[in-house]
Design an enzyme around this catalytic site. Structure first.
Site, PDB file in Angstrom:
ATOM      1  CE  LYS A 173      -5.466   3.591  -6.500  1.00 22.41           C
ATOM      2  NZ  LYS A 173      -5.335   3.251  -5.174  1.00 22.41           N
ATOM      3  CD  GLN A 204      -2.404   1.440  -3.702  1.00 21.17           C
ATOM      4  OE1 GLN A 204      -2.643   2.600  -4.100  1.00 21.17           O
ATOM      5  NE2 GLN A 204      -2.977   0.211  -3.368  1.00 21.17           N
ATOM      6  CG  ASP A 240      -8.065   5.212  -0.626  1.00 20.13           C
ATOM      7  OD1 ASP A 240      -8.634   5.260  -2.008  1.00 20.13           O
ATOM      8  OD2 ASP A 240      -6.884   4.875  -0.678  1.00 20.13           O
TER       9      ASP A 240
HETATM   10  C1  BQF Z   1      -9.320  -3.966 -13.859  1.00 19.21           C
HETATM   11  C2  BQF Z   1      -6.797  -2.903  -4.975  1.00 19.21           C
HETATM   12  C3  BQF Z   1      -6.773  -5.084  -3.712  1.00 19.21           C
HETATM   13  C4  BQF Z   1      -6.009  -4.498  -2.616  1.00 19.21           C
HETATM   14  C5  BQF Z   1      -5.416  -3.025  -2.721  1.00 19.21           C
HETATM   15  C6  BQF Z   1      -8.314  -1.715 -12.984  1.00 19.21           C
HETATM   16  C7  BQF Z   1      -7.592  -1.606 -10.865  1.00 19.21           C
HETATM   17  C8  BQF Z   1      -7.617  -2.932 -10.877  1.00 19.21           C
HETATM   18  C9  BQF Z   1      -8.230  -3.659 -11.666  1.00 19.21           C
HETATM   19  C10 BQF Z   1      -7.094  -0.676  -9.766  1.00 19.21           C
HETATM   20  C11 BQF Z   1      -7.178  -2.093  -6.101  1.00 19.21           C
HETATM   21  C12 BQF Z   1      -8.140  -2.855  -6.999  1.00 19.21           C
HETATM   22  C13 BQF Z   1      -6.497  -0.879  -6.231  1.00 19.21           C
HETATM   23  C14 BQF Z   1      -8.612  -3.127 -12.809  1.00 19.21           C
HETATM   24  C15 BQF Z   1      -6.802  -0.258  -7.441  1.00 19.21           C
HETATM   25  C16 BQF Z   1      -8.604  -1.692  -8.066  1.00 19.21           C
HETATM   26  O1  BQF Z   1      -9.482  -3.615 -15.115  1.00 19.21           O
HETATM   27  O2  BQF Z   1      -9.761  -5.151 -13.623  1.00 19.21           O
HETATM   28  C17 BQF Z   1      -7.886  -1.086 -11.980  1.00 19.21           C
HETATM   29  O3  BQF Z   1      -6.012  -0.049  -9.937  1.00 19.21           O
HETATM   30  N1  BQF Z   1      -7.409  -0.913  -8.529  1.00 19.21           N
HETATM   31  C18 BQF Z   1      -5.739  -0.278  -5.255  1.00 19.21           C
HETATM   32  O4  BQF Z   1      -5.390   0.834  -5.338  1.00 19.21           O
HETATM   33  O5  BQF Z   1      -5.468  -1.176  -4.209  1.00 19.21           O
HETATM   34  C19 BQF Z   1      -5.817  -2.268  -4.016  1.00 19.21           C
HETATM   35  C20 BQF Z   1      -7.272  -4.383  -4.661  1.00 19.21           C
END
Ligand code: BQF
Length: 295
Positions: free
Chosen positions: A52, A96, A119
């Site tokens: 991010k 987060q 968010d």
């Molecule tokens: C990809 C997230 C579960 C719990 C908390 C690219 C992300 C993920 C996968 C990413 C996620 C999932 C995020 C891919 C942010 C998505 O190419 O497959 C990017 O950074 N995510 C999060 O901040 O918290 C989570 C999933």
């Protein structure tokens, strides 16, 4: 079958946003500023927050990372949230998730000013979204909607089956796709772990949104030929052939399903990347004051 390329879309959207930031600054406006709070050492959370922050740099946003140890108390975190609420330079911020177990996530989300809730997790934003008012949409559903829009995938009158009823993906995407307009006007079935004959429900879908968190859960014989498949899953499975010993797969048995469908999102490289991009889109909206929340 066409791959819905989250990487390509993210790059396109990010370059549009970067150009807009240049214009904002040329007019004497302020640099969009996203802050992120990371509590503890969860490995996945660290990767997500880093990506991010890196994405902010790519589009010319300012970013701030506030890191605290896992032992941080709920009161201390609430204090950080209040400071970010009050900081006029911060347009939007995220805490987060997941948080350490001794911190009540609901209390934290409720403390975030809805105007800075990029968010889209605050109940005010959820309620506004459900009523079709302007709101910060939760990032993953917003990313999915953006994929459908940018690939011009027809949605009106389509039967959409959502698998999984979480507050951050399944429930909000079912609301967004049933709303009036494009992308929307779908007839939505929201399914979950207690659904009777899930394969039969999924077989009726023109659009499948898989957000159940079980690797390779959606099988080829559950998929109507020509269906659009949106895979939200991010599951790590053992793979001795990889140097790391594991790899990431979605909730859809991709190799078997992909040949059958009209469109499908890959994992990685699909919805996940759009989730991060949607967060930036919300931050830009916050900076421009485009999402108005009266509370
Ligand atoms: C990809 C997230 C579960 C719990 C908390 C690219 C992300 C993920 C996968 C990413 C996620 C999932 C995020 C891919 C942010 C998505 O190419 O497959 C990017 O950074 N995510 C999060 O901040 O918290 C989570 C999933």
């Amino acid at each position: 079958m066409t791959l819905l390329d989250g990487k390509l879309l993210s790059e396109n959207i990010k370059s549009e946003m970067a150009a807009e930031v240049v214009q904002i600054l040329a007019r004497g406006g302020k640099t969009p500023h996203l802050a992120a709070v990371l509590v503890g050492e969860n490995a996945a959370s660290q990767v997500y927050v880093s990506s991010k922050i890196r994405s902010c740099e790519q589009v010319g946003f300012k970013s701030s990372l506030i890191r605290r140890p896992a032992e941080t108390s709920e009161a201390e975190l609430l204090d950080i949230v209040r400071q970010l609420n009050e900081d006029p330079d911060v347009d939007g911020f995220i805490v987060q998730l997941p948080l350490p177990k001794h911190i009540n996530e609901e209390n934290i989300v409720l403390a975030i000013d809805p105007k800075k809730d990029v968010d889209g997790f605050h109940p005010v934003n959820f309620g506004r979204m459900a009523q079709g008012l302007s709101a910060f949409l939760p990032a993953t559903p917003m990313g999915i909607v953006e994929i459908l829009r940018r690939y011009n995938i027809p949605t009106a009158g389509k039967h959409c089956v959502v698998v999984g009823r979480s507050n951050i993906v399944g429930t909000p995407i079912s609301i967004l796709l049933s709303r009036k307009g494009y992308p929307g006007d779908c007839t939505v079935t929201l399914t979950h772990s207690r659904t009777a004959d899930l394969p039969a429900e999924v077989r009726r879908a023109d659009i499948i949104v898989a957000a159940i968190g079980i690797p390779n859960f959606i099988k080829a014989d559950w998929v109507k030929p020509g269906a659009v498949v949106i895979d939200v899953g991010i599951n790590r499975i053992d793979d001795p052939s990889k140097k790391s010993g594991s790899r990431i797969v979605g909730d859809v048995d991709f190799d078997a399903v992909a040949p059958l469908c009209s469109y499908i999102t890959p994992v990685p490289g699909g919805v996940g990347l759009m989730t991060v991009t949607a967060l930036l889109m919300n931050t830009l909206k916050a900076c421009k004051g485009e999402v108005y929340t009266r509370i």
